[in-house]
Motif scaffolding. Structure first.
Motif, PDB file in Angstrom:
ATOM      1  N   ILE A 177       0.836  -1.196   0.000  1.00 24.55           N
ATOM      2  CA  ILE A 177       0.000   0.000   0.000  1.00 24.55           C
ATOM      3  C   ILE A 177       0.872   1.248   0.000  1.00 24.55           C
ATOM      4  O   ILE A 177       0.532   2.249  -0.641  1.00 24.55           O
ATOM      5  CB  ILE A 177      -0.951  -0.024   1.208  1.00 24.55           C
ATOM      6  N   ARG A 178       2.006   1.182   0.678  1.00 20.78           N
ATOM      7  CA  ARG A 178       2.934   2.322   0.665  1.00 20.78           C
ATOM      8  C   ARG A 178       3.425   2.597  -0.754  1.00 20.78           C
ATOM      9  O   ARG A 178       3.544   3.742  -1.183  1.00 20.78           O
ATOM     10  CB  ARG A 178       4.098   2.048   1.617  1.00 20.78           C
ATOM     11  N   ARG A 179       3.707   1.544  -1.503  1.00 15.46           N
ATOM     12  CA  ARG A 179       4.104   1.720  -2.898  1.00 15.46           C
ATOM     13  C   ARG A 179       2.989   2.351  -3.725  1.00 15.46           C
ATOM     14  O   ARG A 179       3.233   3.214  -4.566  1.00 15.46           O
ATOM     15  CB  ARG A 179       4.471   0.367  -3.516  1.00 15.46           C
ATOM     16  N   ILE A 180       1.766   1.908  -3.480  1.00 11.92           N
ATOM     17  CA  ILE A 180       0.632   2.456  -4.234  1.00 11.92           C
ATOM     18  C   ILE A 180       0.479   3.944  -3.961  1.00 11.92           C
ATOM     19  O   ILE A 180       0.226   4.740  -4.874  1.00 11.92           O
ATOM     20  CB  ILE A 180      -0.657   1.679  -3.885  1.00 11.92           C
ATOM     21  N   LEU A 181       0.621   4.354  -2.703  1.00 13.08           N
ATOM     22  CA  LEU A 181       0.494   5.770  -2.366  1.00 13.08           C
ATOM     23  C   LEU A 181       1.623   6.588  -2.979  1.00 13.08           C
ATOM     24  O   LEU A 181       1.391   7.702  -3.481  1.00 13.08           O
ATOM     25  CB  LEU A 181       0.484   5.938  -0.844  1.00 13.08           C
ATOM     26  N   LEU A 182       2.839   6.055  -2.966  1.00 10.25           N
ATOM     27  CA  LEU A 182       3.959   6.763  -3.585  1.00 10.25           C
ATOM     28  C   LEU A 182       3.789   6.836  -5.096  1.00 10.25           C
ATOM     29  O   LEU A 182       4.170   7.828  -5.732  1.00 10.25           O
ATOM     30  CB  LEU A 182       5.284   6.078  -3.224  1.00 10.25           C
ATOM     31  N   THR A 183       3.213   5.791  -5.682  1.00  6.52           N
ATOM     32  CA  THR A 183       2.944   5.811  -7.122  1.00  6.52           C
ATOM     33  C   THR A 183       1.903   6.859  -7.467  1.00  6.52           C
ATOM     34  O   THR A 183       2.015   7.554  -8.487  1.00  6.52           O
ATOM     35  CB  THR A 183       2.468   4.423  -7.579  1.00  6.52           C
ATOM     36  N   ALA A 184       0.881   6.997  -6.620  1.00  5.70           N
ATOM     37  CA  ALA A 184      -0.108   8.055  -6.843  1.00  5.70           C
ATOM     38  C   ALA A 184       0.545   9.425  -6.771  1.00  5.70           C
ATOM     39  O   ALA A 184       0.199  10.335  -7.545  1.00  5.70           O
ATOM     40  CB  ALA A 184      -1.225   7.938  -5.802  1.00  5.70           C
ATOM     41  N   SER A 185       1.513   9.594  -5.866  1.00 14.46           N
ATOM     42  CA  SER A 185       2.234  10.863  -5.784  1.00 14.46           C
ATOM     43  C   SER A 185       3.010  11.128  -7.067  1.00 14.46           C
ATOM     44  O   SER A 185       3.030  12.265  -7.575  1.00 14.46           O
ATOM     45  CB  SER A 185       3.190  10.836  -4.590  1.00 14.46           C
ATOM     46  N   ALA A 186       3.653  10.097  -7.619  1.00 18.10           N
ATOM     47  CA  ALA A 186       4.393  10.261  -8.866  1.00 18.10           C
ATOM     48  C   ALA A 186       3.452  10.632 -10.009  1.00 18.10           C
ATOM     49  O   ALA A 186       3.778  11.477 -10.853  1.00 18.10           O
ATOM     50  CB  ALA A 186       5.143   8.973  -9.201  1.00 18.10           C
ATOM     51  N   ALA A 187       2.270  10.016 -10.037  1.00 19.80           N
ATOM     52  CA  ALA A 187       1.287  10.371 -11.062  1.00 19.80           C
ATOM     53  C   ALA A 187       0.849  11.820 -10.914  1.00 19.80           C
ATOM     54  O   ALA A 187       0.623  12.521 -11.918  1.00 19.80           O
ATOM     55  CB  ALA A 187       0.081   9.435 -10.967  1.00 19.80           C
ATOM     56  N   GLY A 188       0.730  12.296  -9.669  1.00 20.01           N
ATOM     57  CA  GLY A 188       0.376  13.698  -9.454  1.00 20.01           C
ATOM     58  C   GLY A 188       1.428  14.638 -10.011  1.00 20.01           C
ATOM     59  O   GLY A 188       1.103  15.672 -10.606  1.00 20.01           O
ATOM     60  N   ALA A 189       2.711  14.290  -9.863  1.00 13.97           N
ATOM     61  CA  ALA A 189       3.778  15.117 -10.420  1.00 13.97           C
ATOM     62  C   ALA A 189       3.701  15.153 -11.941  1.00 13.97           C
ATOM     63  O   ALA A 189       3.899  16.207 -12.567  1.00 13.97           O
ATOM     64  CB  ALA A 189       5.137  14.587  -9.967  1.00 13.97           C
ATOM     65  N   ALA A 190       3.413  14.012 -12.558  1.00 16.49           N
ATOM     66  CA  ALA A 190       3.306  13.963 -14.020  1.00 16.49           C
ATOM     67  C   ALA A 190       2.144  14.809 -14.516  1.00 16.49           C
ATOM     68  O   ALA A 190       2.282  15.588 -15.470  1.00 16.49           O
ATOM     69  CB  ALA A 190       3.133  12.509 -14.468  1.00 16.49           C
ATOM     70  N   LEU A 191       0.986  14.675 -13.880  1.00 16.05           N
ATOM     71  CA  LEU A 191      -0.185  15.438 -14.308  1.00 16.05           C
ATOM     72  C   LEU A 191       0.010  16.929 -14.114  1.00 16.05           C
ATOM     73  O   LEU A 191      -0.423  17.740 -14.948  1.00 16.05           O
ATOM     74  CB  LEU A 191      -1.421  14.958 -13.540  1.00 16.05           C
ATOM     75  N   ALA A 192       0.662  17.323 -13.011  1.00 18.17           N
ATOM     76  CA  ALA A 192       0.894  18.742 -12.770  1.00 18.17           C
ATOM     77  C   ALA A 192       1.752  19.345 -13.868  1.00 18.17           C
ATOM     78  O   ALA A 192       1.480  20.445 -14.367  1.00 18.17           O
ATOM     79  CB  ALA A 192       1.557  18.938 -11.405  1.00 18.17           C
ATOM     80  N   ALA A 193       2.807  18.628 -14.266  1.00 20.99           N
ATOM     81  CA  ALA A 193       3.680  19.139 -15.323  1.00 20.99           C
ATOM     82  C   ALA A 193       2.934  19.257 -16.646  1.00 20.99           C
ATOM     83  O   ALA A 193       3.031  20.280 -17.345  1.00 20.99           O
ATOM     84  CB  ALA A 193       4.891  18.217 -15.479  1.00 20.99           C
ATOM     85  N   VAL A 194       2.178  18.237 -16.989  1.00 16.01           N
ATOM     86  CA  VAL A 194       1.469  18.245 -18.279  1.00 16.01           C
ATOM     87  C   VAL A 194       0.413  19.344 -18.313  1.00 16.01           C
ATOM     88  O   VAL A 194       0.310  20.101 -19.294  1.00 16.01           O
ATOM     89  CB  VAL A 194       0.834  16.862 -18.534  1.00 16.01           C
ATOM     90  N   GLU A 195      -0.395  19.454 -17.251  1.00 17.22           N
ATOM     91  CA  GLU A 195      -1.488  20.417 -17.262  1.00 17.22           C
ATOM     92  C   GLU A 195      -0.996  21.857 -17.172  1.00 17.22           C
ATOM     93  O   GLU A 195      -1.632  22.770 -17.711  1.00 17.22           O
ATOM     94  CB  GLU A 195      -2.446  20.108 -16.109  1.00 17.22           C
ATOM     95  N   LEU A 196       0.142  22.082 -16.510  1.00 15.03           N
ATOM     96  CA  LEU A 196       0.652  23.441 -16.361  1.00 15.03           C
ATOM     97  C   LEU A 196       1.440  23.901 -17.583  1.00 15.03           C
ATOM     98  O   LEU A 196       1.316  25.059 -18.010  1.00 15.03           O
ATOM     99  CB  LEU A 196       1.538  23.526 -15.122  1.00 15.03           C
ATOM    100  N   LEU A 197       2.234  23.024 -18.179  1.00 10.88           N
ATOM    101  CA  LEU A 197       3.177  23.435 -19.205  1.00 10.88           C
ATOM    102  C   LEU A 197       2.669  23.269 -20.630  1.00 10.88           C
ATOM    103  O   LEU A 197       3.135  23.961 -21.533  1.00 10.88           O
ATOM    104  CB  LEU A 197       4.484  22.643 -19.046  1.00 10.88           C
TER     105      LEU A 197
END
Length: 475
Positions: free
Chosen positions: A251-271
């Motif tokens: 579950i810790r891996r899943i939560l960290l993976t969700a965090s990584a997905a958040g970083a990807a989406l933030a970059a795409v949507e902002l830039l």
């Protein structure tokens, strides 16, 4: 054993196919009206006389409300049930779209955005939790979940794609009729303009959503819960959700993976919007290109979700599928970074390919991550676990967006996001250890085995056999 009463699984009388269809329909109906405001939101607020600073404040109200209420509302779903929480979310969105579509004052728009953020927090787990509970009640805890989760994710992406096109095209189509905009403004005293039509149409769709939720997502009666019970049960559910990552490596891996997905989406949507505007030469034409690109991204996400079960079968497990999917996301972000300084035809084609790979990989990773998650937690904490996952994504996305906005333009923000996603992918190189399970009960002296013990709230389950042999799952 905790002594807590067991909670009956929702929808025990529904078969898997029916539950899947209803889950897909709810997913589509929830996101369709929201996506209709994507293309026209900023333009509508500008037409109402709001400056860019005020518009940024409106979106901040939405994001902060959703983040602040994510865990409390997830716990609320586990206490009072999935259906009432989803219905409340629909009613909040109905009010929000009405305020946004008709409101000319800043306070009305801010209130609408806050209500929409609250509805977003309320909706982040109950529908999926209802579907998983229903399938488990019908076919047992070893039932296949990936197919239904993939179709629900595909329905969400399809709703986002269709709604973006519909919301962006409807004002333009209505504007083709001579005097239509002036007639609307005159007939409503200026409350309704062409750009507010998508939001008001979204309010009507929310009525359909609420009625469908109340009629289709059947749940057995839960124990009567008063205000004191809710106030006492929600913090306990929140605490159980926060403990999930601390006590279980998967579950810790899943939560960290969700965090990584958040970083990807933030970059795409902002830039991406800025790159589209630079490519086309004007903000207006760039916005049009971005709308089409966003629609294509949602479709790629839908395709990735549909391919998620196939990726898991080819890779050998859901864990390996997440690894491959995140590697694809990192590759897409790298292509976007390497082409940031040039606008040649070849570089533009590579950037578009990278954009598609980001959404394709995220779409394929999501159902496999949640398949692992749902086999690790039981019904009493399922919606809370989904809320913790969503909160991880939102908080990191907010921080990553701020970081990307302060970095110099060019490859660096993209490559930084790619590094974060690659780090998330590397978490899945080694297999997570199975969760500890209670020892088998000792037989009574009379030779009779005691009945199965009640599962405590948030109890983790060993899914070693299920994840090692995904082909053996019952369908």
């Amino acid at each position: 054993m905790t002594g807590a009463p067991a909670v009956a699984a929702p929808g025990a009388g529904l078969d898997e196919a029916t539950a899947r269809r209803r889950y897909v329909t709810v997913s589509f109906l929830f996101w369709l009206p929201i996506s209709m405001s994507i293309a026209t939101g900023v333009l509508l607020f500008t037409e109402r006389g709001m400056g860019l600073a005020a518009i940024a404040g409106f979106y901040a109200v939405h994001s902060l409300t959703a983040a602040a209420m994510e865990l409390p509302t997830g716990g609320l779903s586990d206490v009072i049930g999935r259906r009432p929480v989803l219905a409340i979310a629909g009613l909040l969105n109905l009010t929000a779209f009405t305020l946004i579509g008709l409101g000319a004052a800043g306070w009305a728009i801010a209130l609408g955005m806050g209500l929409m953020g609250l509805a977003r927090a309320l909706s982040s787990g109950p529908a999926e939790a209802w579907y998983v509970d229903t399938v488990h009640a019908h076919a047992g805890p070893g039932a296949d979940l990936r197919t239904g989760l993939a179709r629900g994710s595909s329905a969400t992406s399809a709703a986002l794609a269709l709604g973006t096109l519909l919301g962006g095209g409807l004002p333009w189509l209505l504007g083709l009729a001579p005097g239509a905009g002036q007639w609307l403004a005159d007939a409503t005293g200026g409350l309704v303009i062409l750009l507010s039509v998508p939001a008001l149409l979204g309010a009507l769709i929310e009525v359909v959503f609420v009625l469908y939720v109340l009629s289709a997502l059947t749940e057995p009666p839960r124990p009567r819960t008063g205000v004191r019970g809710v106030m006492g049960g929600v913090p306990a559910a929140i605490a159980a959700g926060l403990r999930l990552g601390a006590r279980d490596a998967l579950i810790r891996r899943i939560l960290l993976t969700a965090s990584a997905a958040g970083a990807a989406l933030a970059a795409v949507e902002l830039l991406t919007p800025g790159r589209a505007a630079a490519l086309m030469g004007t903000a207006e034409s760039g916005a049009l290109v971005f709308a089409g690109l966003a629609c294509a991204g949602f479709l790629c996400s839908a395709l990735g979700s549909q391919l998620a079960p196939l990726v898991a079968r080819i890779a050998g497990s859901s864990e390996r599928a997440v690894l491959a999917s995140l590697a694809l996301v990192a590759l897409g972000l790298t292509l976007l970074g390497l082409t940031a300084h040039t606008m040649s035809a070849l570089a533009t084609a590579a950037a578009v390919t990278g954009y598609a790979l980001v959404y394709l990989g995220l779409g394929a990773a999501g159902p496999n991550e949640n398949d692992l998650l749902h086999h690790r937690v039981d019904a009493s904490g399922r919606a809370t676990a989904l809320s913790v996952q969503s909160l991880s994504l939102q908080l990191v996305a907010a921080g990553a967006g701020l970081a990307a906005g302060t970095l110099p333009a060019g490859p660096l923000p993209w490559l930084l996001a790619a590094s974060v996603v690659l780090a998330g992918a590397l978490l899945w190189v080694r297999r997570a250890a199975p969760a500890k399970v209670p020892p088998a009960p000792v037989p009574h002296r009379g030779g009779r085995e005691p009945g199965p013990a009640a599962v405590p709230a948030g109890q983790l389950h060993d899914t070693r056999t299920e994840e090692t042999h995904p082909h053996a799952r019952p369908t």
